[in-house]
Design a protein around this motif. Structure first.
Motif, short mmCIF file in Angstrom:
data_model
loop_
_atom_site.label_atom_id
_atom_site.label_comp_id
_atom_site.label_asym_id
_atom_site.label_seq_id
_atom_site.Cartn_x
_atom_site.Cartn_y
_atom_site.Cartn_z
N ARG A 217 0.81 -1.38 0.07
CA ARG A 217 -0.12 0.10 0.01
C ARG A 217 0.64 1.22 0.02
O ARG A 217 0.44 2.22 -0.56
CB ARG A 217 -0.96 -0.05 1.13
CG ARG A 217 -2.07 -1.04 1.06
CD ARG A 217 -3.09 -1.09 2.06
NE ARG A 217 -4.08 -2.17 1.89
CZ ARG A 217 -4.96 -1.95 1.08
NH1 ARG A 217 -5.49 -0.62 0.94
NH2 ARG A 217 -6.14 -3.00 0.97
N LYS B 193 1.19 4.17 -2.86
CA LYS B 193 0.95 5.66 -2.71
C LYS B 193 -0.64 5.70 -2.02
O LYS B 193 -1.23 6.66 -1.92
CB LYS B 193 0.99 6.41 -3.79
CG LYS B 193 2.56 6.91 -4.11
CD LYS B 193 2.66 7.61 -5.39
CE LYS B 193 3.73 7.71 -6.03
NZ LYS B 193 3.83 8.11 -7.04
N LEU B 194 -1.02 4.40 -1.61
CA LEU B 194 -2.31 4.25 -0.87
C LEU B 194 -2.17 4.81 0.70
O LEU B 194 -3.10 5.19 1.20
CB LEU B 194 -2.95 3.00 -1.05
CG LEU B 194 -3.35 2.46 -2.43
CD1 LEU B 194 -3.91 1.18 -2.39
CD2 LEU B 194 -4.52 3.61 -3.09
N LEU B 195 -1.01 4.49 1.02
CA LEU B 195 -0.59 4.96 2.26
C LEU B 195 0.43 5.83 2.40
O LEU B 195 1.46 5.91 1.23
CB LEU B 195 -0.21 3.79 3.24
CG LEU B 195 -1.32 2.87 3.72
CD1 LEU B 195 -0.65 1.68 4.41
CD2 LEU B 195 -2.20 3.60 4.77
N LEU C 5 1.21 1.53 -12.70
CA LEU C 5 1.04 0.63 -11.37
C LEU C 5 -0.43 0.15 -11.73
O LEU C 5 -1.34 0.86 -12.12
CB LEU C 5 1.15 1.21 -10.12
CG LEU C 5 2.28 1.80 -9.61
CD1 LEU C 5 2.35 2.07 -8.31
CD2 LEU C 5 3.69 0.88 -9.89
N ALA C 6 -0.63 -1.16 -11.22
CA ALA C 6 -1.98 -1.63 -11.10
C ALA C 6 -1.76 -2.65 -9.77
O ALA C 6 -0.91 -3.17 -9.36
CB ALA C 6 -2.45 -2.52 -12.19
N PHE C 7 -3.28 -2.66 -9.06
CA PHE C 7 -3.24 -3.38 -7.93
C PHE C 7 -4.23 -4.47 -7.91
O PHE C 7 -5.22 -4.20 -8.58
CB PHE C 7 -3.60 -2.32 -6.82
CG PHE C 7 -2.99 -2.65 -5.58
CD1 PHE C 7 -3.75 -3.69 -4.68
CD2 PHE C 7 -2.06 -1.84 -4.78
CE1 PHE C 7 -3.24 -4.06 -3.47
CE2 PHE C 7 -1.76 -2.14 -3.60
CZ PHE C 7 -2.14 -3.09 -2.70
N PHE D 143 -6.23 -6.92 -5.33
CA PHE D 143 -6.52 -7.52 -4.03
C PHE D 143 -6.76 -8.85 -3.88
O PHE D 143 -7.41 -9.66 -4.84
CB PHE D 143 -7.51 -6.51 -3.45
CG PHE D 143 -7.46 -4.89 -3.48
CD1 PHE D 143 -6.68 -4.37 -2.53
CD2 PHE D 143 -7.84 -4.46 -4.73
CE1 PHE D 143 -6.36 -2.92 -2.52
CE2 PHE D 143 -7.57 -2.84 -4.84
CZ PHE D 143 -7.17 -2.19 -4.03
N ALA E 60 -13.02 -7.01 -5.52
CA ALA E 60 -13.18 -5.77 -5.56
C ALA E 60 -13.93 -5.32 -6.91
O ALA E 60 -13.67 -4.42 -7.37
CB ALA E 60 -12.25 -4.91 -5.03
N PRO F 61 -10.07 1.59 -15.06
CA PRO F 61 -8.88 2.54 -15.11
C PRO F 61 -9.09 3.46 -16.33
O PRO F 61 -8.68 4.78 -16.09
CB PRO F 61 -7.80 1.73 -15.07
CG PRO F 61 -8.12 0.22 -15.00
CD PRO F 61 -9.58 0.34 -15.21
N ALA G 78 -6.85 -4.96 -13.93
CA ALA G 78 -5.28 -4.58 -13.62
C ALA G 78 -4.57 -4.48 -15.04
O ALA G 78 -3.99 -3.51 -15.07
CB ALA G 78 -4.74 -5.59 -12.79
#
Lengths: 238, 251
Positions: free
Chosen positions: A46, A50-52, A67-69, A71, A75, A89, A134
């Motif tokens: 995270r 840059k989610l945190l 970037l791709a995330f 989970f 989601a 996206p 993603a």
């Protein structure tokens, strides 16, 4: 292409989750972060995404890649079709690339499912949709947070194959969080074993990718990687 | 089919029992009229009932529309600022827990002297507003945390976030609250008519009061029947709307 140096982090009012962690990710490399629950694996991802915010330390990118995330939970938006989910996206960036969307759907084998809704899909298909979403962002780096943890063993094996295939075809770099040491040993070019916010050590599996999946899993390189990882996890280095 | 047939059959049995009980026991019609007398009272003056129902329904719908707009906007404001929510929410709760019958006379005095219609809408809005605010607020808070992170990762603007994430997430909650608030708006409208009293109002509640004053009990029942039918229409109308809009999500 990614350097993380001396990363420390704590949630507000909580204990330190990361404590001086460093790692590297090279181009077209799969690196797994493996460790017990609560050791800070997801937090690392995270922060990198840059989610945190970075607490202490530095996260440095070369060329600022896309970037791709992915989970653990797919989601997906239950109110949107599979095609709409995958094109998210693009929609948020103001330009939906239908070709990229179709290519992503075809890469995960969901071309004929694009008009369906998530509730009409099986668990494995939903996860594939999440991976396709993603891919539709045309990323260079894929950050994956225990993406296949909720799938049964057979599906998980299939997804592992799919991931390795995508990595080769699209030249992806993948940072992969998992708590399965078999999955880590099979997928990774390097396995980083984490404990209490630090990297305890790394293992390089060196599997022969020219072999079939079953042969790779039966090879001595695989068993030796698994035993090295397990030794690292239990604390006595081989 | 069974779900439709069973309540209708049960209702028919009750009507038949009611009719024979009243006729066999010679119950005076100012105590309990027979269903046939009620039906006759309904047919006797159809234009009057249509006008009265229309007036009550109009107040209900206006109040409901106001409740939806204000409830949704306030819930959105709550989702943007926790401080604002903490400051304002208790007042919304006060409005909700104070009996509307107790507030209605005040509202009538403030805005209803020369415009009963406006007072009715405000009173109906007062009772219909809270479930929409509470549900919409809960809906906006129920956003999937991972999806929310994805929106952040892909750099969504606040407007995109609202349009593609917050609104679709909260919509089923809003639709569920409409089923409650629709009925409440009707009750609020009726209470307002009762409190407003004679002469000024043209809705169903006023027709019921009028019939009661004249001991025309079958007319009172006819009015009640129409009110119940209107409540059912509102409830099942919104149930249908909810089913149509959310059916894609159920698979």
């Amino acid at each position: 292409m990614l350097q993380v140096r001396d990363l420390s982090f704590q949630y507000r009012g909580g204990e330190a989750v990361l404590d001086g962690l460093s790692l590297d990710l090279a181009e077209n490399e799969v690196v797994s972060l493996l460790g017990p629950s609560g050791c800070g694996k997801s937090t690392v991802l995270r922060i990198i995404a840059k989610l945190l915010d970075v607490g202490k330390g530095a996260v440095t990118w070369q060329n600022d890649p896309e970037l791709a995330f992915v989970f653990q939970d797919p989601a997906l938006m239950p109110w949107a079709t599979i095609a709409e989910n995958v094109s998210l996206p693009g929609r948020l960036n103001g330009k939906i690339d239908q070709q990229a969307v179709q290519a992503a759907l075809s890469a995960v084998g969901l071309t004929d499912m694009d008009a369906r809704f998530p509730a009409q899909l099986s668990g494995g298909q939903r996860m594939r949709t999440s991976v396709a979403r993603a891919l539709a962002a045309s990323p260079k780096v894929l950050l994956m947070d225990e993406p296949f943890a909720a799938l049964d063993e057979i599906l998980r094996f299939q997804m592992n194959e799919l991931l390795l295939e995508l990595k080769e075809k699209r030249g992806l770099s993948i940072l992969f969080v998992t708590h399965s040491l078999y999955e880590a040993a099979y997928l990774s070019d390097r396995v980083l074993v984490m404990d209490q916010g630090q990297i305890k050590g790394d293992v390089i599996p060196k599997l022969d990718r020219s072999l079939g999946a079953a042969d790779q899993r039966a090879s001595s390189a695989f068993t030796s990687a698994v035993s090295s990882i397990s030794a690292l996890m239990s604390g006595d280095r081989q | 089919m069974k779900r439709l047939f069973l309540p209708v059959a049960a209702f028919a049995v009750v009507l038949v029992f009611w009719h024979y009980y009243v006729t066999l026991n010679d119950v005076p019609k100012f105590v309990l009229p027979s269903p046939i007398a009620i039906w006759a009272a309904l047919l006797e003056n159809i234009p009057l009932w249509i006008e009265a129902s229309g007036a009550t329904l109009w107040v209900t719908l206006k109040a409901l529309l106001a409740a939806v707009i204000s409830g949704v906007l306030l819930a959105l404001a709550f989702s943007l600022s926790r401080t604002f929510e903490a400051t304002v929410y208790p007042f919304a709760v006060i409005l909700q827990v104070t009996p509307v019958v107790a507030i209605a006379p005040l509202v009538l005095i403030w805005v209803g002297i020369d415009n009963v219609d406006r007072a009715q809408v405000i009173i109906a809005w007062l009772v219909a507003f809270f479930p929409i605010l509470a549900n919409m607020s809960a809906g906006l808070k129920s956003v999937d945390a991972n999806l929310s992170d994805l929106f952040k990762l892909y750099g969504a603007s606040p407007l995109q976030r609202f349009r593609y994430l917050l609104w679709p997430t909260a919509l089923p909650y809003l639709l569920a609250s409409l089923k409650v608030s629709g009925g409440l708006a009707l009750i609020g409208g009726v209470v307002a008519e009762f409190v407003a009293g004679s002469g000024t109002s043209t809705g169903l509640a006023w027709r019921i009061i009028e019939a009661g004053n004249r001991l025309q009990i079958e007319k009172m029942f006819a009015g009640l029947l129409l009110l119940a039918a209107m409540g059912m229409l509102i409830f099942y109308g919104f149930t249908l709307l909810e089913w149509i809009i959310t059916r894609r999500q159920r698979g």
